[in-house]
Design a protein around this motif. Structure first.
Motif, PDB file in Angstrom:
ATOM      1  N   ARG A  14       0.830  -1.208   0.000  1.00 41.65           N
ATOM      2  CA  ARG A  14       0.000   0.000   0.000  1.00 41.65           C
ATOM      3  C   ARG A  14       0.861   1.253   0.000  1.00 41.65           C
ATOM      4  O   ARG A  14       1.872   1.336   0.669  1.00 41.65           O
ATOM      5  N   GLN A  15       0.419   2.251  -0.749  1.00 38.45           N
ATOM      6  CA  GLN A  15       1.063   3.557  -0.818  1.00 38.45           C
ATOM      7  C   GLN A  15       0.337   4.513   0.124  1.00 38.45           C
ATOM      8  O   GLN A  15      -0.872   4.405   0.317  1.00 38.45           O
ATOM      9  N   TYR A  16       1.098   5.433   0.708  1.00 37.97           N
ATOM     10  CA  TYR A  16       0.542   6.446   1.602  1.00 37.97           C
ATOM     11  C   TYR A  16       0.965   7.827   1.119  1.00 37.97           C
ATOM     12  O   TYR A  16       2.007   7.958   0.465  1.00 37.97           O
ATOM     13  N   ALA A  17       0.188   8.849   1.451  1.00 37.32           N
ATOM     14  CA  ALA A  17       0.491  10.200   0.983  1.00 37.32           C
ATOM     15  C   ALA A  17       0.350  11.208   2.111  1.00 37.32           C
ATOM     16  O   ALA A  17      -0.468  11.032   3.025  1.00 37.32           O
ATOM     17  N   GLY A  18       1.118  12.261   2.007  1.00 33.40           N
ATOM     18  CA  GLY A  18       0.983  13.383   2.921  1.00 33.40           C
ATOM     19  C   GLY A  18       1.584  13.164   4.288  1.00 33.40           C
ATOM     20  O   GLY A  18       2.048  12.074   4.627  1.00 33.40           O
ATOM     21  N   MET A  19       1.564  14.220   5.065  1.00 36.21           N
ATOM     22  CA  MET A  19       2.122  14.179   6.423  1.00 36.21           C
ATOM     23  C   MET A  19       1.332  13.252   7.336  1.00 36.21           C
ATOM     24  O   MET A  19       1.881  12.663   8.249  1.00 36.21           O
ATOM     25  N   ALA A  20       0.042  13.124   7.087  1.00 33.34           N
ATOM     26  CA  ALA A  20      -0.800  12.266   7.920  1.00 33.34           C
ATOM     27  C   ALA A  20      -0.704  10.799   7.510  1.00 33.34           C
ATOM     28  O   ALA A  20      -1.254   9.939   8.181  1.00 33.34           O
ATOM     29  N   GLY A  21      -0.025  10.530   6.415  1.00 33.49           N
ATOM     30  CA  GLY A  21       0.087   9.145   5.955  1.00 33.49           C
ATOM     31  C   GLY A  21      -1.233   8.571   5.511  1.00 33.49           C
ATOM     32  O   GLY A  21      -1.588   7.449   5.875  1.00 33.49           O
ATOM     33  N   VAL A  22      -1.974   9.333   4.730  1.00 33.97           N
ATOM     34  CA  VAL A  22      -3.294   8.899   4.254  1.00 33.97           C
ATOM     35  C   VAL A  22      -3.118   7.735   3.279  1.00 33.97           C
ATOM     36  O   VAL A  22      -2.356   7.835   2.318  1.00 33.97           O
ATOM     37  N   PRO A  23      -3.811   6.617   3.530  1.00 32.94           N
ATOM     38  CA  PRO A  23      -3.677   5.469   2.629  1.00 32.94           C
ATOM     39  C   PRO A  23      -4.324   5.749   1.273  1.00 32.94           C
ATOM     40  O   PRO A  23      -5.466   6.200   1.213  1.00 32.94           O
ATOM     41  N   LEU A  24      -3.572   5.516   0.221  1.00 30.09           N
ATOM     42  CA  LEU A  24      -4.101   5.697  -1.126  1.00 30.09           C
ATOM     43  C   LEU A  24      -4.883   4.458  -1.538  1.00 30.09           C
ATOM     44  O   LEU A  24      -4.567   3.340  -1.103  1.00 30.09           O
ATOM     45  N   PRO A  25      -5.887   4.623  -2.377  1.00 34.27           N
ATOM     46  CA  PRO A  25      -6.655   3.457  -2.837  1.00 34.27           C
ATOM     47  C   PRO A  25      -5.803   2.582  -3.748  1.00 34.27           C
ATOM     48  O   PRO A  25      -4.859   3.051  -4.393  1.00 34.27           O
ATOM     49  N   PHE A  26      -6.128   1.311  -3.769  1.00 36.07           N
ATOM     50  CA  PHE A  26      -5.456   0.402  -4.696  1.00 36.07           C
ATOM     51  C   PHE A  26      -5.839   0.775  -6.119  1.00 36.07           C
ATOM     52  O   PHE A  26      -6.954   1.232  -6.377  1.00 36.07           O
ATOM     53  N   SER A  27      -4.926   0.555  -7.015  1.00 35.81           N
ATOM     54  CA  SER A  27      -5.216   0.748  -8.436  1.00 35.81           C
ATOM     55  C   SER A  27      -5.343  -0.630  -9.086  1.00 35.81           C
ATOM     56  O   SER A  27      -4.976  -1.653  -8.493  1.00 35.81           O
ATOM     57  N   LEU A  28      -5.850  -0.635 -10.301  1.00 33.41           N
ATOM     58  CA  LEU A  28      -5.887  -1.895 -11.036  1.00 33.41           C
ATOM     59  C   LEU A  28      -4.473  -2.401 -11.276  1.00 33.41           C
ATOM     60  O   LEU A  28      -4.249  -3.615 -11.341  1.00 33.41           O
ATOM     61  N   GLY A  29      -3.503  -1.491 -11.360  1.00 32.40           N
ATOM     62  CA  GLY A  29      -2.102  -1.895 -11.500  1.00 32.40           C
ATOM     63  C   GLY A  29      -1.609  -2.672 -10.295  1.00 32.40           C
ATOM     64  O   GLY A  29      -0.833  -3.630 -10.436  1.00 32.40           O
ATOM     65  N   ASP A  30      -2.033  -2.286  -9.099  1.00 34.99           N
ATOM     66  CA  ASP A  30      -1.661  -3.022  -7.885  1.00 34.99           C
ATOM     67  C   ASP A  30      -2.191  -4.454  -7.956  1.00 34.99           C
ATOM     68  O   ASP A  30      -1.483  -5.411  -7.629  1.00 34.99           O
ATOM     69  N   ILE A  31      -3.427  -4.579  -8.384  1.00 33.86           N
ATOM     70  CA  ILE A  31      -4.042  -5.900  -8.502  1.00 33.86           C
ATOM     71  C   ILE A  31      -3.365  -6.693  -9.616  1.00 33.86           C
ATOM     72  O   ILE A  31      -3.092  -7.891  -9.471  1.00 33.86           O
ATOM     73  N   GLU A  32      -3.055  -6.031 -10.704  1.00 28.11           N
ATOM     74  CA  GLU A  32      -2.387  -6.684 -11.845  1.00 28.11           C
ATOM     75  C   GLU A  32      -1.037  -7.273 -11.427  1.00 28.11           C
ATOM     76  O   GLU A  32      -0.703  -8.397 -11.804  1.00 28.11           O
ATOM     77  N   ARG A  33      -0.267  -6.520 -10.650  1.00 34.66           N
ATOM     78  CA  ARG A  33       1.028  -7.033 -10.179  1.00 34.66           C
ATOM     79  C   ARG A  33       0.839  -8.302  -9.356  1.00 34.66           C
ATOM     80  O   ARG A  33       1.624  -9.244  -9.466  1.00 34.66           O
ATOM     81  N   TYR A  34      -0.185  -8.319  -8.528  1.00 29.51           N
ATOM     82  CA  TYR A  34      -0.473  -9.518  -7.748  1.00 29.51           C
ATOM     83  C   TYR A  34      -0.829 -10.680  -8.671  1.00 29.51           C
ATOM     84  O   TYR A  34      -0.296 -11.788  -8.530  1.00 29.51           O
ATOM     85  N   LEU A  35      -1.705 -10.425  -9.631  1.00 31.05           N
ATOM     86  CA  LEU A  35      -2.166 -11.491 -10.523  1.00 31.05           C
ATOM     87  C   LEU A  35      -1.070 -11.986 -11.454  1.00 31.05           C
ATOM     88  O   LEU A  35      -1.114 -13.134 -11.916  1.00 31.05           O
ATOM     89  N   ASP A  36      -0.068 -11.156 -11.732  1.00 30.47           N
ATOM     90  CA  ASP A  36       1.066 -11.600 -12.553  1.00 30.47           C
ATOM     91  C   ASP A  36       1.862 -12.698 -11.873  1.00 30.47           C
ATOM     92  O   ASP A  36       2.514 -13.501 -12.540  1.00 30.47           O
ATOM     93  N   SER A  37       1.818 -12.735 -10.550  1.00 28.74           N
ATOM     94  CA  SER A  37       2.609 -13.723  -9.810  1.00 28.74           C
ATOM     95  C   SER A  37       1.793 -14.925  -9.342  1.00 28.74           C
ATOM     96  O   SER A  37       2.352 -15.873  -8.798  1.00 28.74           O
ATOM     97  N   ARG A  38       0.479 -14.893  -9.549  1.00 25.83           N
ATOM     98  CA  ARG A  38      -0.384 -15.976  -9.067  1.00 25.83           C
ATOM     99  C   ARG A  38      -1.534 -16.205 -10.032  1.00 25.83           C
ATOM    100  O   ARG A  38      -1.967 -15.292 -10.722  1.00 25.83           O
ATOM    101  N   SER A  39      -2.027 -17.400 -10.011  1.00 25.39           N
ATOM    102  CA  SER A  39      -3.250 -17.674 -10.766  1.00 25.39           C
ATOM    103  C   SER A  39      -4.403 -17.747  -9.766  1.00 25.39           C
ATOM    104  O   SER A  39      -4.213 -18.077  -8.603  1.00 25.39           O
ATOM    105  N   ILE A  40      -5.584 -17.395 -10.224  1.00 25.66           N
ATOM    106  CA  ILE A  40      -6.758 -17.442  -9.360  1.00 25.66           C
ATOM    107  C   ILE A  40      -7.802 -18.339 -10.012  1.00 25.66           C
ATOM    108  O   ILE A  40      -7.802 -18.519 -11.230  1.00 25.66           O
ATOM    109  N   VAL A  41      -8.655 -18.913  -9.180  1.00 23.88           N
ATOM    110  CA  VAL A  41      -9.676 -19.826  -9.710  1.00 23.88           C
ATOM    111  C   VAL A  41     -11.013 -19.132  -9.917  1.00 23.88           C
ATOM    112  O   VAL A  41     -11.881 -19.676 -10.575  1.00 23.88           O
ATOM    113  N   ILE A  42     -11.163 -17.932  -9.352  1.00 24.39           N
ATOM    114  CA  ILE A  42     -12.417 -17.206  -9.546  1.00 24.39           C
ATOM    115  C   ILE A  42     -12.271 -16.244 -10.728  1.00 24.39           C
ATOM    116  O   ILE A  42     -11.162 -15.963 -11.179  1.00 24.39           O
TER     117      ILE A  42
END
Length: 73
Positions: A14-42
């Motif tokens: 997860r990426q964070y932004a600003g002085m408060a460390g606000v969590p940034l939302p996941f992007s489809l790229g974040d999910i894509e990186r995960y799926l590049d390393s694993r196969s899913i059955v759903i």
């Protein structure tokens, strides 16, 4: 279980932004990186939707927790 495991692994990068460390939302790229390393059955579209929904819920809770702490001061 596959969705929860995927969410946990994607969350580790997860990426964070600003002085408060606000969590940034996941992007489809974040999910894509995960799926590049694993196969899913759903269906991929369902997997992506579930991960993004979990992320939205987690970030909403993060904001609510910060507001509770701010009001407690």
């Amino acid at each position: 279980m596959e969705i929860l495991n995927g969410y946990a692994m994607i969350s580790r990068g997860r990426q964070y932004a600003g002085m408060a460390g606000v969590p940034l939302p996941f992007s489809l790229g974040d999910i894509e990186r995960y799926l590049d390393s694993r196969s899913i059955v759903i269906d991929r579209t369902e997997f992506e939707a579930a991960i993004l929904a979990l992320d939205d819920a987690w970030r909403d809770e993060w904001v609510a927790e910060r507001k509770r702490k701010e009001n407690a001061k």
